[in-house]
Design an enzyme around this catalytic site. Sequence first.
Site, short mmCIF file in Angstrom:
data_model
loop_
_atom_site.label_atom_id
_atom_site.label_comp_id
_atom_site.label_asym_id
_atom_site.label_seq_id
_atom_site.Cartn_x
_atom_site.Cartn_y
_atom_site.Cartn_z
N ASP A 1 0.84 -1.20 0.00
CA ASP A 1 0.00 0.00 0.00
C ASP A 1 0.87 1.24 0.00
OD1 ASP A 1 0.77 0.44 2.62
OD2 ASP A 1 -1.17 -0.04 3.50
N ASN B 1 -4.15 12.59 0.69
CA ASN B 1 -5.55 13.02 0.68
C ASN B 1 -5.74 14.35 1.39
OD1 ASN B 1 -6.75 10.93 -0.80
ND2 ASN B 1 -6.92 9.61 0.99
N HIS C 1 -9.12 14.19 -1.84
CA HIS C 1 -9.43 12.79 -2.14
C HIS C 1 -9.46 12.52 -3.64
CE1 HIS C 1 -10.27 11.34 1.94
NE2 HIS C 1 -10.75 12.56 2.18
N ASP D 1 -7.40 9.50 -5.37
CA ASP D 1 -7.94 8.53 -6.33
C ASP D 1 -7.08 8.49 -7.59
OD1 ASP D 1 -9.99 7.89 -4.63
OD2 ASP D 1 -11.53 9.02 -5.72
N GLU E 1 -6.21 1.89 -0.14
CA GLU E 1 -4.95 2.13 -0.86
C GLU E 1 -4.09 0.88 -0.90
OE1 GLU E 1 -4.00 3.61 3.40
OE2 GLU E 1 -5.75 3.29 2.12
#
Length: 298
Positions: free
Chosen positions: A176, A184, A189, A193, A219
């Site tokens: 991750d 973020n 956010h 993404d 993630e």
Amino acid sequence: MSEHKDSRQIITAVDAGIGVLPPAAPPERACLVVIYGPELGKRSTLSRTTFEIGRSSKADLPIDQESISRHHARISFDGVTHLIEDLGSTNGTFVNDAKVQKSMLRDGDQIKVGRSILKYMAGDNIEANYHEEIYRLMTMDALTQTHNRRYFNEALEREFNRSLRYRRALSLLLFDIDFFKKINDTYGHVAGDSVLRQLALIIKPRLRQQDVLARVGGEEFAVLLPEVELAGARVAAEKIRRLAEMARFQVDTREFGCTVSLGVTTFDPRITSPAMMYELCDKNLYRAKEGGRNRAEG
């Protein structure tokens, strides 16, 4: 891979698969399908009248997300085809990862508004294409274009049982993004993404055809490596770590980097279930985080 600035990989719309587009489809039958975001799989029919997307409850397609403006985008018909127009939204409107002010829509286009992704479908085969898309949603994560957790669980169980029966090698990687919350919090956010999507675009082409790359959490990603011993799994983990470290991610005019931490585990007879294998790999991922991040453990 060289560490000089000019060799760092930058993901662009071209890398995302945007090339020569097919001819526009007839608009007589057209719809939008939610392929990522709230109300996954929802279909909205388009006609020759205007169609608005936004956070407002009065929108034709209301999407209750902070990243979406009250009046975000409008789809209209110009007598030939459907057009999408951004209505001055905060986070912009994207067609196939390219930010647009106004753009013609073609069958198969992906429209990103805020953190939601919609697919435009048009033409005579719209019903069959819709059902095909719903089937894809059962196995794929639309944001990253990798497999989803459901598909991964089935693949892990299948490959684990094969390894148990035939004593074949099988390895698992979990990774991750380090300090993803900071990305973020700093960039929003929508940017987070975009980083997930771009990271998957970097890694997926570097894996073998038989490997399974899946997004298994917010993630967090998993890579299933059939017929790979521990030494090979460690090489694969280091490749992924380096790819992430060397990449530069672009979101609008901003550019930044990130790193990943990885856990590695390999099947052996003492592992009695797919869940146990996953748990051992997850513990190694945690060790990588505790050990300073941007590293692999296992």
